[in-house]
Scaffold this active site. Structure first.
Site, PDB file in Angstrom:
ATOM      1  N   GLY A 180       0.806  -1.220   0.000  1.00  0.00           N
ATOM      2  CA  GLY A 180       0.000   0.000   0.000  1.00  0.00           C
ATOM      3  C   GLY A 180       0.836   1.266   0.000  1.00  0.00           C
ATOM      4  O   GLY A 180       0.485   2.252  -0.657  1.00  0.00           O
ATOM      5  N   ASN A 181       1.976   1.267   0.711  1.00  0.00           N
ATOM      6  CA  ASN A 181       2.786   2.493   0.811  1.00  0.00           C
ATOM      7  C   ASN A 181       3.431   2.897  -0.508  1.00  0.00           C
ATOM      8  O   ASN A 181       3.980   3.984  -0.627  1.00  0.00           O
ATOM      9  CB  ASN A 181       3.841   2.368   1.917  1.00  0.00           C
ATOM     10  CG  ASN A 181       4.744   1.147   1.739  1.00  0.00           C
ATOM     11  OD1 ASN A 181       4.582   0.363   0.794  1.00  0.00           O
ATOM     12  ND2 ASN A 181       5.688   0.986   2.642  1.00  0.00           N
ATOM     13  N   LYS A 209      -3.331  -9.831  -1.573  1.00  0.00           N
ATOM     14  CA  LYS A 209      -2.701  -9.458  -2.840  1.00  0.00           C
ATOM     15  C   LYS A 209      -1.397 -10.231  -3.117  1.00  0.00           C
ATOM     16  O   LYS A 209      -1.038 -10.423  -4.275  1.00  0.00           O
ATOM     17  CB  LYS A 209      -2.475  -7.950  -2.934  1.00  0.00           C
ATOM     18  CG  LYS A 209      -1.329  -7.391  -2.129  1.00  0.00           C
ATOM     19  CD  LYS A 209      -0.226  -6.861  -3.004  1.00  0.00           C
ATOM     20  CE  LYS A 209       0.913  -6.272  -2.199  1.00  0.00           C
ATOM     21  NZ  LYS A 209       1.212  -6.784  -0.878  1.00  0.00           N
ATOM     22  N   LYS A 242     -11.539  -9.924   7.195  1.00  0.00           N
ATOM     23  CA  LYS A 242     -10.832  -8.739   6.688  1.00  0.00           C
ATOM     24  C   LYS A 242     -11.648  -7.459   6.910  1.00  0.00           C
ATOM     25  O   LYS A 242     -12.700  -7.273   6.292  1.00  0.00           O
ATOM     26  CB  LYS A 242     -10.587  -8.937   5.186  1.00  0.00           C
ATOM     27  CG  LYS A 242      -9.927  -7.778   4.498  1.00  0.00           C
ATOM     28  CD  LYS A 242      -8.425  -7.863   4.540  1.00  0.00           C
ATOM     29  CE  LYS A 242      -7.796  -6.613   3.934  1.00  0.00           C
ATOM     30  NZ  LYS A 242      -6.360  -6.552   4.188  1.00  0.00           N
TER      31      LYS A 242
END
Lengths: 323, 323
Positions: free
Chosen positions: B11-12, B223, B134
């Site tokens: 994500g970063n 992912k 989640k």
């Protein structure tokens, strides 16, 4: 004879005008549309090809409203990004629906979706000054419009309805598509036997800076003009535009209104000059067809989705062909 | 030796934890990430290949908030559709940034994005009962959560923080990826020399019904596990997972915490059993690496984005290799 067809789907292929656009409604419409597309695939030879493009008006409109409504909590994204979101959204729905319809017919042709940029000229007249001609998103009162403009001084608002309180809308440029940036990837897949969905909503408009770097622009390219560029890249011989009319009309909306069964590109140009077609609606479709024929395409057909099969058989719709 | 690499971006790579996710911030982060990717491309041979996958947590979170906030005006879309939107959004930003970074290096390799479904088992335990593990979207008070649930009885809400008023979140299933539905198209493009971005956010989760028809599911596939499936389809020999740690740690967060420079798949399995890794965070990454090696991959590397080049040279990061 269809060898390679580009189908341009109008907004009603995914969301009917009287619907709000729930997931159920949109998937249902996609299934209706994709049943027709599967019929076309069924009638084609194994090595022919199909490319699909689609509008995104209702979907980008809804997403723009959502960007605005949640603005205090999460950052609104720019229109190029929101356009990319609609390519993912609509591409996914169409892809899944088409795979399912093909499966029902026992056809194994694979389907895929390419996220697709379209290059525009950074000096396109639509990008300059206040020329922006394409209304998008919410209707506002003048007061509301000015409040949003205070936060986004770069936005252009125009009064788009002569009467009523909420008569203002944001308008964005509608520049001319110069090239399909991912054309090579799409062509490669079509040549390899994939049905490709691309250039959704007219593509994500990008300009190139002096170093050749791409940059997104808040604009909306006409989806039929962009689709025509894609048809060229893919060497399509048939360009099928599905819209809300069975046939193109001359003297549209007048007492002497008249259907067109077929016309040459030269006749189409004459009618364009005589302003038979509504700007931003039928007019870019006719322009796209002329461009398609001039670049080597064989047949352009304009009809409504339910008449697709008959129109390809030459039984209805409007055929535009080369002189 | 890198012959074909699958890079999984955390994500970063697109939105830093302390940012809200404005278009400017996200494009800036994409450029930083893509400069590194361009470095890798530069070091590779012409016929090698690169496939990129990415997370979508912050983006799908923001879109879910927007769906909710505008619910009274426009219909909220389901999570499969919202996931598809994030593939369009992030795919576009990464594609454009990577094209620009490659251009700066004088590299002409084309880049494209495939909207990508991932098939899950309709009997996956995560889909049954209240297993959904989640958390996604907004934090709510218990009262707010129950109000949303009234409108959507199918939603599962869980108290995810032990204290604080807004401690409730919607949770969705996180099923195991069985197959990449568009794998053949991606493989075709990679073999033809395209850098392909796919399987974003773990892919759009779909099940097949008894007739073989696909149907989207409101779920989030990990992912890295989905990326591993893609690595298999593309016959990658290196699997690079970029995350927020330079090296994998044993006894994470404990006084005897310890970096891992390298380990075999057998050692990795032992550490998994000993519960060294945080569930839903490092644990699926290690599982994905083991699966990659067991399916014929050569090297799996876990490191932070800024250490990418050194890690590929074997100077840092954690290398996982076959026994």
């Amino acid at each position: 004879m269809v060898k390679r067809i580009l189908v341009a789907l109008g907004g009603n292929a995914i969301k009917q005008a009287d619907e709000k656009g729930s997931p159920e409604e949109q998937f249902r419409n996609c299934m209706i549309t994709c049943k027709l597309l599967a019929e076309i695939v069924k009638s084609m030879e194994k090595n022919d090809g199909m490319i699909i493009t689609h509008g995104n008006g209702p979907q980008i409109g809804n997403l723009m409203v959502q960007q605005e409504e949640a603005r205090q909590i999460v950052p609104a994204q720019t229109m190029d990004i929101v356009g990319a979101m609609t390519q993912g959204q609509i591409g996914y729905m169409l892809q899944q629906a088409l795979l399912n319809c093909l499966k029902d017919e026992g056809i194994e042709t694979p389907v895929c979706v390419i996220v697709n940029q379209v290059q525009i000229d950074k000096n396109d007249p639509e990008l300059l000054g206040k020329a922006a001609s394409k209304p998008v998103g919410n209707f506002f009162t003048e007061e509301e419009a000015m409040a949003v403009k205070k936060e986004h001084p770069e936005y252009i608002f125009k009064k788009v309805k002569p009467v009523g309180e909420k008569a203002w809308r944001r308008t964005v440029p509608s520049p001319y598509p110069m090239a399909n940036v991912e054309g090579a990837a799409i062509r490669k897949l079509v040549d390899a036997g994939f049905i490709v969905i691309a250039s959704g909503g007219g593509g994500i408009p990008v300009i190139q800076d002096e170093h050749g770097r791409y940059k997104g622009v808040e604009a909306v390219v006409d989806k039929d003009l962009a689709g025509e560029r894609l048809a060229e890249v893919c060497n399509a011989n048939v360009f099928l535009i599905l819209t809300d009319m069975e046939k193109v009309k001359l003297n549209f909306g007048k007492p002497n209104e008249q259907d067109v069964d077929k016309m040459t590109d030269t006749e189409a140009k004459k009618y364009l000059e005589e302003e038979h077609f509504i700007l931003g609606s039928m007019e870019p479709k006719i322009k796209a067809c002329i461009q398609f024929l001039e670049s080597g395409g064989e047949k352009a057909i304009i009809t409504s989705p339910d008449k697709t099969v008959e129109a390809l058989e030459g039984k209805t719709g409007t055929l535009i062909y080369r002189n």
